[in-house]
Scaffold this active site. Structure first.
Site, PDB file in Angstrom:
ATOM      1  N   TYR A 166      -6.214 -14.558  -7.541  1.00 26.75           N
ATOM      2  CA  TYR A 166      -5.399 -13.331  -7.484  1.00 26.75           C
ATOM      3  C   TYR A 166      -3.960 -13.609  -7.933  1.00 26.75           C
ATOM      4  O   TYR A 166      -3.369 -12.848  -8.700  1.00 26.75           O
ATOM      5  CB  TYR A 166      -5.445 -12.826  -6.043  1.00 26.75           C
ATOM      6  CG  TYR A 166      -4.727 -11.533  -5.755  1.00 26.75           C
ATOM      7  CD1 TYR A 166      -5.343 -10.307  -6.013  1.00 26.75           C
ATOM      8  CD2 TYR A 166      -3.467 -11.532  -5.168  1.00 26.75           C
ATOM      9  CE1 TYR A 166      -4.701  -9.118  -5.698  1.00 26.75           C
ATOM     10  CE2 TYR A 166      -2.824 -10.347  -4.849  1.00 26.75           C
ATOM     11  CZ  TYR A 166      -3.440  -9.143  -5.116  1.00 26.75           C
ATOM     12  OH  TYR A 166      -2.802  -7.973  -4.814  1.00 26.75           O
ATOM     13  N   LYS A 170      -2.054 -11.870 -10.986  1.00 24.44           N
ATOM     14  CA  LYS A 170      -0.867 -11.040 -10.776  1.00 24.44           C
ATOM     15  C   LYS A 170       0.358 -11.601 -11.507  1.00 24.44           C
ATOM     16  O   LYS A 170       1.243 -10.839 -11.912  1.00 24.44           O
ATOM     17  CB  LYS A 170      -0.590 -10.877  -9.279  1.00 24.44           C
ATOM     18  CG  LYS A 170      -1.616  -9.987  -8.555  1.00 24.44           C
ATOM     19  CD  LYS A 170      -1.733  -8.610  -9.185  1.00 24.44           C
ATOM     20  CE  LYS A 170      -2.372  -7.586  -8.257  1.00 24.44           C
ATOM     21  NZ  LYS A 170      -2.630  -6.300  -8.951  1.00 24.44           N
TER      22      LYS A 170
HETATM   23  P1  NAI Z   1      -7.561  -0.733  -2.196  1.00 26.87           P
HETATM   24  O1  NAI Z   1      -8.684  -1.675  -2.054  1.00 26.87           O
HETATM   25  O2  NAI Z   1      -7.381   0.327  -1.192  1.00 26.87           O
HETATM   26  O3  NAI Z   1      -7.601  -0.018  -3.636  1.00 26.87           O
HETATM   27  C1  NAI Z   1      -8.056  -0.642  -4.805  1.00 26.87           C
HETATM   28  C2  NAI Z   1      -8.940   0.346  -5.534  1.00 26.87           C
HETATM   29  O4  NAI Z   1      -9.329  -0.210  -6.792  1.00 26.87           O
HETATM   30  C3  NAI Z   1     -10.234   0.656  -4.756  1.00 26.87           C
HETATM   31  O5  NAI Z   1     -10.360   2.051  -4.557  1.00 26.87           O
HETATM   32  C4  NAI Z   1     -11.324   0.082  -5.665  1.00 26.87           C
HETATM   33  O6  NAI Z   1     -12.543   0.815  -5.623  1.00 26.87           O
HETATM   34  C5  NAI Z   1     -10.670   0.175  -7.033  1.00 26.87           C
HETATM   35  N1  NAI Z   1     -11.300  -0.740  -7.994  1.00 26.87           N
HETATM   36  C6  NAI Z   1     -11.669  -2.018  -7.777  1.00 26.87           C
HETATM   37  N2  NAI Z   1     -12.271  -2.513  -8.876  1.00 26.87           N
HETATM   38  C7  NAI Z   1     -12.262  -1.532  -9.806  1.00 26.87           C
HETATM   39  C8  NAI Z   1     -12.730  -1.457 -11.151  1.00 26.87           C
HETATM   40  N3  NAI Z   1     -13.338  -2.484 -11.732  1.00 26.87           N
HETATM   41  N4  NAI Z   1     -12.541  -0.296 -11.827  1.00 26.87           N
HETATM   42  C9  NAI Z   1     -11.930   0.770 -11.238  1.00 26.87           C
HETATM   43  N5  NAI Z   1     -11.496   0.748  -9.945  1.00 26.87           N
HETATM   44  C10 NAI Z   1     -11.647  -0.394  -9.247  1.00 26.87           C
HETATM   45  O7  NAI Z   1      -6.243  -1.639  -2.281  1.00 26.87           O
HETATM   46  P2  NAI Z   1      -4.710  -1.269  -2.521  1.00 26.87           P
HETATM   47  O8  NAI Z   1      -3.934  -2.026  -1.551  1.00 26.87           O
HETATM   48  O9  NAI Z   1      -4.529   0.196  -2.628  1.00 26.87           O
HETATM   49  O10 NAI Z   1      -4.466  -1.966  -3.950  1.00 26.87           O
HETATM   50  C11 NAI Z   1      -3.935  -1.301  -5.080  1.00 26.87           C
HETATM   51  C12 NAI Z   1      -3.250  -2.308  -5.964  1.00 26.87           C
HETATM   52  O11 NAI Z   1      -2.089  -2.815  -5.312  1.00 26.87           O
HETATM   53  C13 NAI Z   1      -4.103  -3.529  -6.312  1.00 26.87           C
HETATM   54  O12 NAI Z   1      -3.870  -3.898  -7.659  1.00 26.87           O
HETATM   55  C14 NAI Z   1      -3.573  -4.591  -5.387  1.00 26.87           C
HETATM   56  O13 NAI Z   1      -3.802  -5.893  -5.878  1.00 26.87           O
HETATM   57  C15 NAI Z   1      -2.114  -4.230  -5.353  1.00 26.87           C
HETATM   58  N6  NAI Z   1      -1.362  -4.774  -4.230  1.00 26.87           N
HETATM   59  C16 NAI Z   1      -1.507  -4.242  -2.979  1.00 26.87           C
HETATM   60  C17 NAI Z   1      -0.745  -4.741  -1.939  1.00 26.87           C
HETATM   61  C18 NAI Z   1      -0.781  -4.125  -0.581  1.00 26.87           C
HETATM   62  O14 NAI Z   1       0.067  -4.478   0.262  1.00 26.87           O
HETATM   63  N7  NAI Z   1      -1.694  -3.200  -0.289  1.00 26.87           N
HETATM   64  C19 NAI Z   1       0.151  -5.891  -2.125  1.00 26.87           C
HETATM   65  C20 NAI Z   1       0.272  -6.328  -3.487  1.00 26.87           C
HETATM   66  C21 NAI Z   1      -0.479  -5.785  -4.486  1.00 26.87           C
END
Ligand code: NAI
Length: 323
Positions: A166, A170
């Site tokens: 990851y 990133k």
């Molecule tokens: P989450 O797990 O709630 O949302 C991620 C979404 O991406 C999910 O709905 C999932 O179904 C979708 N997804 C996964 N693989 C996919 C694909 N191949 N095609 C289309 N959709 C796909 O997690 P969150 O926290 O909302 O994450 C959103 C972004 O923020 C991610 O890139 C994560 O790495 C990043 N992030 C989040 C942090 C946090 O504190 N929540 C911290 C740093 C980065």
């Protein structure tokens, strides 16, 4: 000052079936953007498929009087990326904004990392930026306007154990954002990134129990973290994303950390360093404190400026040597 709006603009938000992406999509739509709500509907680890989350969010936007279409293609393949952008074109006739947000986690110690833990993470976070952004970029270039908002992470910028896959992805997102900003500059395209902190299912997994079910932290730390997590509403990250996606956004190639209502900028600094025209290993040992000293650091805007800084140091030293 008037409210910032997106009337007439079309936005694609990947991974918008839940968590941060859902909030980004809801905010953009509430300000007038037509939104492609993309999501495969898988688990945090990227397993399984469910068309429900993308459709539910698209319906939620329509229920509030907005315009949205669901898309369930995966960002992880070139065909998926083309199809996502095609969904935007077919539904709304153009693409102005791309928020690359989709993400998964497959944590393991570096020595335990298998290809199955590595490749899907690189595919969803970093290869996806090529798969989805390239078809959108061609449209943005042709129309002379575009906004790309990528999603990096403190893990990629600062590091974190068990997340070599990851963190690598990133860090790649951050690097690509800089390059896109430069290549987009003459074409009305701006590219920035956010490093969010938000209480989504992904953060809960990151902070929660270890893979074998043992608590990762003691009770006091867990209680403190629960209180902090309570203030990390993902909706508080979306205003930063939306501003970076707006026509009025003046910056490009930058990274903003956003969480709990706080916004700040991450940047790459360079210390003043130490110079010796015949540098030896021992010079490095003996001057390490000076090399690492952050006093008077600079923030070069590109490799050219960094080389210019080096050449200035050499010029000053040669001048001194001849005096
Ligand atoms: P989450 O797990 O709630 O949302 C991620 C979404 O991406 C999910 O709905 C999932 O179904 C979708 N997804 C996964 N693989 C996919 C694909 N191949 N095609 C289309 N959709 C796909 O997690 P969150 O926290 O909302 O994450 C959103 C972004 O923020 C991610 O890139 C994560 O790495 C990043 N992030 C989040 C942090 C946090 O504190 N929540 C911290 C740093 C980065």
């Amino acid at each position: 000052m008037s409210d910032l709006r997106f009337d007439g603009r079309v936005a694609i938000v990947t991974g918008a079936g839940g968590g941060l992406g859902r909030q980004h999509a809801l905010l953009l739509a509430s300000r007038g953007a037509k939104v492609v709500v993309n999501d495969v509907g898988g688990s945090v680890a990227g397993e399984g498929r469910d068309a429900g989350p993308a459709e539910t969010v698209a319906q939620e936007i329509r229920d509030h009087g907005g315009e949205a279409v669901a898309d369930t293609h995966s960002v992880a393949t070139p065909d998926g990326g083309e199809a996502i952008v095609r969904t935007g074109l077919d539904a709304f006739g153009r693409v102005d904004i791309l928020v690359n947000n989709a993400g998964i986690l497959r944590d393991a110690l570096f020595e335990d990392l298998t290809l199955e833990l590595l490749e899907p993470v690189l595919d969803v976070h970093v290869n996806a930026l090529f798969h989805v952004t390239r078809p959108a970029w061609r449209i943005m270039r042709d129309q002379g306007y575009g906004r790309v908002v990528n999603t990096t992470s403190a893990v990629g910028l600062l590091g974190s154990p068990r997340k070599s896959n990851y963190g690598t992805a990133k860090a790649g997102v951050a690097g690509l954002t800089r390059v896109l900003a430069l290549e987009g500059a003459g074409h009305g395209i701006k590219a920035n990134a956010i490093a969010p902190i938000a209480a989504t299912r992904m953060l809960t997994q990151h902070l929660g129990d270890t893979a074998d079910g043992r608590p990762r932290h003691d009770a006091a730390t867990t209680a403190m973290m629960d209180a902090v997590v309570g203030s990390l509403d993902p909706a508080l990250v979306s205003p930063v994303v939306a501003f970076l996606a707006h026509e009025d956004c003046p910056v490009t190639g930058e990274i903003y950390t956003a969480g709990a209502g706080q916004v700040a900028r991450f940047f790459t600094g360079r210390t003043r360093g130490y110079h010796h025209p015949a540098l030896s290993m021992e010079d490095v040992r003996d001057h390490l404190a000076e090399i690492r000293d952050e006093t008077g650091y600079t923030v070069p805007d590109g490799p050219g400026e960094e080389i210019a800084q080096l050449l200035r140091v050499i010029a000053v030293q040669s001048q001194r040597a001849t005096e």
